[in-house]
Design a protein around this motif. Structure first.
Motif, mmCIF file in Angstrom:
data_model
loop_
_atom_site.group_PDB
_atom_site.id
_atom_site.type_symbol
_atom_site.label_atom_id
_atom_site.label_comp_id
_atom_site.label_asym_id
_atom_site.label_seq_id
_atom_site.Cartn_x
_atom_site.Cartn_y
_atom_site.Cartn_z
ATOM 1 N N GLN A 192 0.827 -1.209 0.000
ATOM 2 C CA GLN A 192 0.000 0.000 0.000
ATOM 3 C C GLN A 192 0.860 1.259 0.000
ATOM 4 O O GLN A 192 0.583 2.214 -0.733
ATOM 5 C CB GLN A 192 -0.935 0.013 1.215
ATOM 6 N N ARG A 193 1.921 1.267 0.812
ATOM 7 C CA ARG A 193 2.796 2.444 0.841
ATOM 8 C C ARG A 193 3.506 2.630 -0.505
ATOM 9 O O ARG A 193 3.702 3.760 -0.961
ATOM 10 C CB ARG A 193 3.826 2.314 1.966
ATOM 11 N N THR A 194 3.877 1.522 -1.131
ATOM 12 C CA THR A 194 4.522 1.616 -2.446
ATOM 13 C C THR A 194 3.555 2.190 -3.465
ATOM 14 O O THR A 194 3.910 3.074 -4.260
ATOM 15 C CB THR A 194 5.012 0.228 -2.900
ATOM 16 N N GLU A 195 2.307 1.704 -3.455
ATOM 17 C CA GLU A 195 1.302 2.212 -4.389
ATOM 18 C C GLU A 195 1.056 3.702 -4.159
ATOM 19 O O GLU A 195 0.977 4.489 -5.107
ATOM 20 C CB GLU A 195 -0.009 1.424 -4.222
ATOM 21 N N ASP A 196 0.940 4.112 -2.902
ATOM 22 C CA ASP A 196 0.728 5.534 -2.598
ATOM 23 C C ASP A 196 1.912 6.382 -3.069
ATOM 24 O O ASP A 196 1.728 7.473 -3.609
ATOM 25 C CB ASP A 196 0.521 5.736 -1.092
ATOM 26 N N ALA A 197 3.129 5.867 -2.841
ATOM 27 C CA ALA A 197 4.317 6.618 -3.248
ATOM 28 C C ALA A 197 4.344 6.819 -4.759
ATOM 29 O O ALA A 197 4.753 7.881 -5.246
ATOM 30 C CB ALA A 197 5.579 5.883 -2.791
ATOM 31 N N LEU A 198 3.881 5.816 -5.516
ATOM 32 C CA LEU A 198 3.935 5.887 -6.971
ATOM 33 C C LEU A 198 2.774 6.678 -7.578
ATOM 34 O O LEU A 198 2.865 7.134 -8.713
ATOM 35 C CB LEU A 198 3.935 4.480 -7.574
ATOM 36 N N THR A 199 1.679 6.837 -6.841
ATOM 37 C CA THR A 199 0.508 7.517 -7.408
ATOM 38 C C THR A 199 0.344 8.923 -6.848
ATOM 39 O O THR A 199 0.399 9.903 -7.587
ATOM 40 C CB THR A 199 -0.769 6.697 -7.156
ATOM 41 N N VAL A 200 0.162 9.025 -5.535
ATOM 42 C CA VAL A 200 -0.059 10.343 -4.922
ATOM 43 C C VAL A 200 1.247 11.114 -4.832
ATOM 44 O O VAL A 200 1.307 12.312 -5.110
ATOM 45 C CB VAL A 200 -0.696 10.198 -3.521
ATOM 46 N N GLY A 201 2.330 10.413 -4.471
ATOM 47 C CA GLY A 201 3.611 11.106 -4.314
ATOM 48 C C GLY A 201 3.554 12.075 -3.154
ATOM 49 O O GLY A 201 2.854 11.868 -2.165
ATOM 50 N N GLY A 202 4.299 13.172 -3.280
ATOM 51 C CA GLY A 202 4.265 14.192 -2.234
ATOM 52 C C GLY A 202 5.552 14.311 -1.460
ATOM 53 O O GLY A 202 5.819 15.347 -0.857
ATOM 54 N N SER A 203 6.390 13.256 -1.446
ATOM 55 C CA SER A 203 7.661 13.361 -0.742
ATOM 56 C C SER A 203 8.755 13.789 -1.724
ATOM 57 O O SER A 203 8.632 13.600 -2.934
ATOM 58 C CB SER A 203 8.034 12.024 -0.091
ATOM 59 N N ASP A 204 9.830 14.372 -1.187
ATOM 60 C CA ASP A 204 10.938 14.821 -2.038
ATOM 61 C C ASP A 204 11.933 13.710 -2.336
ATOM 62 O O ASP A 204 12.677 13.789 -3.317
ATOM 63 C CB ASP A 204 11.693 15.978 -1.357
ATOM 64 N N ARG A 205 11.954 12.702 -1.457
ATOM 65 C CA ARG A 205 12.944 11.630 -1.601
ATOM 66 C C ARG A 205 12.290 10.301 -1.264
ATOM 67 O O ARG A 205 11.360 10.248 -0.457
ATOM 68 C CB ARG A 205 14.122 11.840 -0.630
ATOM 69 N N TRP A 206 12.766 9.231 -1.892
ATOM 70 C CA TRP A 206 12.362 7.877 -1.524
ATOM 71 C C TRP A 206 13.539 7.226 -0.790
ATOM 72 O O TRP A 206 14.285 6.423 -1.356
ATOM 73 C CB TRP A 206 11.982 7.075 -2.760
ATOM 74 N N ASP A 207 13.712 7.598 0.464
ATOM 75 C CA ASP A 207 14.895 7.143 1.198
ATOM 76 C C ASP A 207 14.897 5.644 1.471
ATOM 77 O O ASP A 207 15.953 5.053 1.711
ATOM 78 C CB ASP A 207 15.007 7.910 2.521
ATOM 79 N N ALA A 208 13.710 5.011 1.447
ATOM 80 C CA ALA A 208 13.656 3.568 1.712
ATOM 81 C C ALA A 208 14.447 2.777 0.670
ATOM 82 O O ALA A 208 14.878 1.650 0.935
ATOM 83 C CB ALA A 208 12.199 3.097 1.740
ATOM 84 N N VAL A 209 14.666 3.366 -0.510
ATOM 85 C CA VAL A 209 15.457 2.684 -1.551
ATOM 86 C C VAL A 209 16.873 2.405 -1.036
ATOM 87 O O VAL A 209 17.513 1.424 -1.416
ATOM 88 C CB VAL A 209 15.509 3.534 -2.842
ATOM 89 N N GLY A 210 17.353 3.276 -0.159
ATOM 90 C CA GLY A 210 18.711 3.109 0.380
ATOM 91 C C GLY A 210 18.887 1.840 1.188
ATOM 92 O O GLY A 210 20.021 1.384 1.395
#
Length: 872
Positions: A437-455
């Protein structure tokens, strides 16, 4: 034998499987993995044969298989879960419903093409894909958008190659009954129609097809109806086909017919009427005329109707070159409007005035669709920061007297719809890290400047993912290449070499786009020996996958395709470089994830935005591009490479191509390939993986269509809705009358005298000077104007750069000569050559910009000489 008639036989689904119909008819399946997986499980073999199209799949599944599934409890549980998920998606609250602020009840979004899915081939390139992504992102965000386009019976052409590599075009007939669309019907079941009046008493009729894109309805007009004569039936035959009159009729149907279709849809469904109309490029510009005509029928005159329409209209330009804009002969346009044609009660002269190029350098006999779009919209934008700047310069003639940076065209940088373009494997890796769910929200709504979880994703997982995607691409390329060579006349016995084409462990570069000359498809061939050395390097080889279509009328583009195909046919390199014909969405969805490098080398600054590199980046592919479009805005050495450009004035085009090709080869030889093949102590290319990580972390949130649509909502749609609501009939009349009066009296507005407290031509930083200005307003009053001091650093020719403006205040007047006095401070806030001037602009509470009327009064030469204009 040839059939004398064709019709579509629809399957009758058993009652437990009825939800499959709704799932197939809502195009959310095109970006929703669970829905596609469900359809694949219906019949994997037919799913593959249907090209992943649920409507075609359901039309081909055997009744016995359907009966079997109707008894399969596990399948029915999955079907219920997916159907419930779609219901929640289209009815639940999303970002828009929880957003505070004054938002439009609905927005109508017009575009000549929409790229939603390969199963609905109504697109040619970036403009259509962008429009499709805009609709999908609006759906994800809950924006109440209504899409409006045309349904082309042949879509855009399908591309194949002759034996000698020449592009061949094919125009398959599309039967709407076999597409994921449905007719919009009146309450009595008859198909809803719109009509346009044509010269000579003829009519152009069109049906309205509805494609459901998640929550967003897409209305598509189709002129292939029995009520039309043969010529009119062909108006919606091909995307960007036919001559001038054909294109004009397409654009009248899109704009005027499109507004009528929206009104019909809202009447039949109860959908809120749009408060904002968004014109995606100039093709739909006639929509503004229809809306003015609607208001005139309600009692407004043309000028008041124009102001009311402008208030709620947004215009987006996508082209950085005048040649990319549709322009029609004045007489052709005039013949299609007026008493004997469309909009009969509207003065043809007023219609023509909206599109004529009445500015220095314009063609006075041509009607320009982008110019009309700008004159009919109070808010306009380009599609990247650089493109906004290019657009302000290109259209500056519409605002004479203003510097290009003050031309009222802003920019909203394009984005791409991540759920459509991100490979399922990439999504799963993200879901494993932070949850689905968090991944889907990150890819659709967005809103953050960075995707730090990728690190936090281990290097090995990143590298394994990249190799897996590359391997999938190799399989896809071999299948497509084999099919292409068969079309070119090769027999199976000749094609054994294709099994060795590409290598899943070799650095893979992708280049795919339309083939106009400015995109420079063949720049990579500039030094063929050097390219061969790169392709065949014993330790650090590269491989290249190329795709692209030239416009059917562009023989120059076709020659570029042939030149590249012939190089790729060379037995020495054909295992390392391939050209794939018939570039489209289905191919792109495999191509972007499977490449390590996305190459883009247009002539700067002719790329308005260029979103293909964004789609690649979302899959961990690194960009190698000229600093143009979006890459100019967001490039960092952490996640890609910039190809140096030689775009200085006077550079010979051949010389420029040589210089930039040399820079490309050098980057590949010295920087790119060593980094890919250089493995660290753990046996992995650590520095490459870090660049992939930085691409996803820093670029990922920026390139989303969700971010783009949120910007449109907050920066353009909401202000346009507010202006629309403010523009009641009486207010529209007041504004129209005020503009007419100001234009008529502007000749009497003058800057008569400027004086300052400065005693010398030098001053210290931080000093504040006093300005005193005497102005003549003629028949206008102080409430009609704003007097401004404009100051900033100046160049050798005394032109002010990075100007700051300060309004001056009235301190008395008029004097005996009718002059008014204005005063105000002038802060010297920067060192070096500094200058100021004074200007007068029209001022009204309902103007979106002081430049809106294109009127400005500045000091005459005599006044300038006495004003001490420069502080050095």
């Amino acid at each position: 034998m040839k059939a004398i008639r064709r019709f579509t036989v629809r399957p009758v689904l058993p009652e437990p499987l009825r939800p499959l119909n709704d799932l197939a008819r809502n195009l959310r399946w095109s970006w929703h993995t669970e829905t596609r997986d469900l359809f694949q499980s219906v019949d994997p073999e037919h799913w593959a044969a249907s090209g992943g199209d649920p409507v075609r799949l359901l039309g081909s599944v055997r009744p016995a298989r359907l009966a079997e599934l109707a008894e399969d409890r596990r399948f029915l549980r999955r079907l219920t879960a997916v159907a419930d998920d779609l219901h929640d998606y289209v009815t639940g609250e999303r970002w828009y419903q929880t957003h505070t602020g004054e938002l439009p009840a609905a927005v109508a979004y017009f575009s000549p093409e929409f790229g939603i899915t390969a199963a609905l081939p109504q697109y040619s390139g970036g403009l259509g894909i962008l429009a499709g992504d805009h609709l999908k992102a609006a759906s994800d965000l809950g924006v109440p958008l209504i899409g409006v386009g045309l349904l082309y019976r042949h879509g855009y052409f399908r591309q194949s190659l002759s034996r000698d590599g020449w592009q061949q075009e094919h125009y398959p007939v599309l039967d709407p009954n076999e597409l994921p669309v449905a007719l919009l019907r009146e309450a009595d079941g008859t198909p809803a129609q719109v009509s346009l009046a044509l010269p000579g008493g003829k009519q152009l009729h069109a049906r309205i097809w509805l494609a459901q894109v998640g929550r967003v309805p897409l209305l598509m007009l189709d002129s292939d109806v029995e009520e039309n004569d043969l010529g009119e039936r062909g108006v919606t035959d091909r995307l960007y086909g036919g001559g001038s009159e054909h294109r004009l009729l397409q654009e009248m149907l899109l704009g005027i017919g499109g507004v009528r279709a929206v009104r019909t849809y809202c009447r039949l469904t109860g959908h809120a009427g749009p408060e904002v109309f968004h014109t995606n490029e100039g093709h739909a510009g006639f929509l503004g005329l229809e809306r003015i005509a609607e208001l005139c029928d309600q009692g407004l005159d043309f000028d008041a109707g124009l102001e009311a329409v402008r208030a709620g209209t947004v215009f987006t330009t996508h082209t950085p070159v005048p040649a990319g804009i549709d322009r029609f002969d004045r007489e052709l346009v005039a013949r299609h409007f007026g008493p004997d044609a469309e909009l009969p009660r509207m003065d043809v002269g007023r219609i023509l005035a909206l599109g004529m190029e009445t500015y220095p350098g314009g063609e006075p006999n041509l009607f320009n669709m982008a110019v009309m779009g700008l004159r009919l919209a109070q808010r306009a934008n380009g599609v990247s920061l650089l493109h906004g700047q290019v657009s302000r310069e290109m259209f500056s003639g519409l605002w004479p007297g203003f510097d290009p940076e003050e031309v009222p065209i802003t920019s909203v940088t394009n984005g791409v719809h991540a759920p459509t373009w991100v490979a399922p494997e990439v999504f799963r890796l993200g879901a494993r890290q932070i949850g689905a769910q968090r991944t889907e929200d990150a890819l659709t709504v967005g809103g953050s400047d960075r995707w730090d979880a990728v690190g936090d994703i281990p290097d090995q997982d990143v590298w394994d993912l990249r190799r897996s995607l590359r391997e999938q691409l190799v399989v896809e390329v071999r299948d497509r290449l084999r099919a292409s060579w068969r079309q070119r006349g090769a027999g199976t016995a000749e094609l054994g070499w294709i099994d060795g084409v590409l290598d899943p462990d070799v650095l893979t570069i992708g280049f795919a786009r339309r083939v106009p000359s400015y995109k420079r498809l063949t720049l990579m061939l500039r030094d063929r020996d050097r390219l061969m050395d790169l392709l065949l390097h014993p330790e650090r080889p590269i491989q290249i996958v190329v795709a692209g279509k030239a416009h059917p009328a562009d023989d120059g583009g076709k020659r570029l395709v042939q030149e590249l195909v012939r190089f790729a046919d060379d037995p020495r390199v054909r295992h390392r470089i391939v050209f794939l014909p018939d570039y489209g969405m289905a191919m792109a969805q495999k191509l972007y994830p499977g490449c390590d490098i996305w190459l883009n080398n247009p002539l700067r600054p002719l790329e308005a935005c260029g979103t293909s590199g964004m789609k690649a980046a979302l899959n961990g592919c690194l960009n190698l591009s000229v600093l143009d479009g979006w890459w100019d805005e967001w490039f960092q050495p952490d996640f890609g490479w910039a190809i140096p450009t030689a775009d200085g004035v006077g550079t010979d085009p051949d010389r420029r191509d040589d210089i930039e090709a040399d820079a490309l080869y050098e980057l590949l030889e010295q920087r790119v390939t060593p980094r890919f093949y250089e493995h660290g102590q753990g046996g992995l290319p650590d520095r490459w993986i870090e660049m992939v990580r930085q691409t996803l972390t820093l670029l990922g949130p920026k390139v989303l269509a969700g971010r783009m649509v949120r910007e449109y909502v907050e920066r353009l749609y909401a202000p346009a809705a507010h202006a629309h609501r403010t523009m009641a009939p009486d207010v529209a009349r007041e504004l129209a009358e005020w503009k007419s009066r100001v234009r008529a009296q502007w000749h009497g507005v003058t800057v008569d005298h400027v004086e300052t407290t400065a005693a010398t031509t030098t001053a210290e930083l931080g000093t504040t000077l006093g300005l005193r200005v005497h102005v003549g307003l003629g028949a206008l009053g102080p409430d009609d104007v704003e007097i401004q001091a404009v100051s900033g650093r100046v160049d050798e020719e005394d032109r002010i750069a990075d100007a700051a403006t300060v309004p001056l205040k009235s301190v008395g007047g008029p004097d005996a000569e009718g002059r008014w006095v204005y005063e105000g401070p002038l802060s010297l806030d920067r060192t070096g050559p500094f200058g100021y001037t004074v200007r007068i602009l029209p001022s009204h509470r309902l103007l979106a910009s002081g430049a809106e009327l294109g009127l400005v009064a500045v000091p005459s030469e005599e006044v300038v000489e006495g004003a001490g204009v420069l502080m050095r």
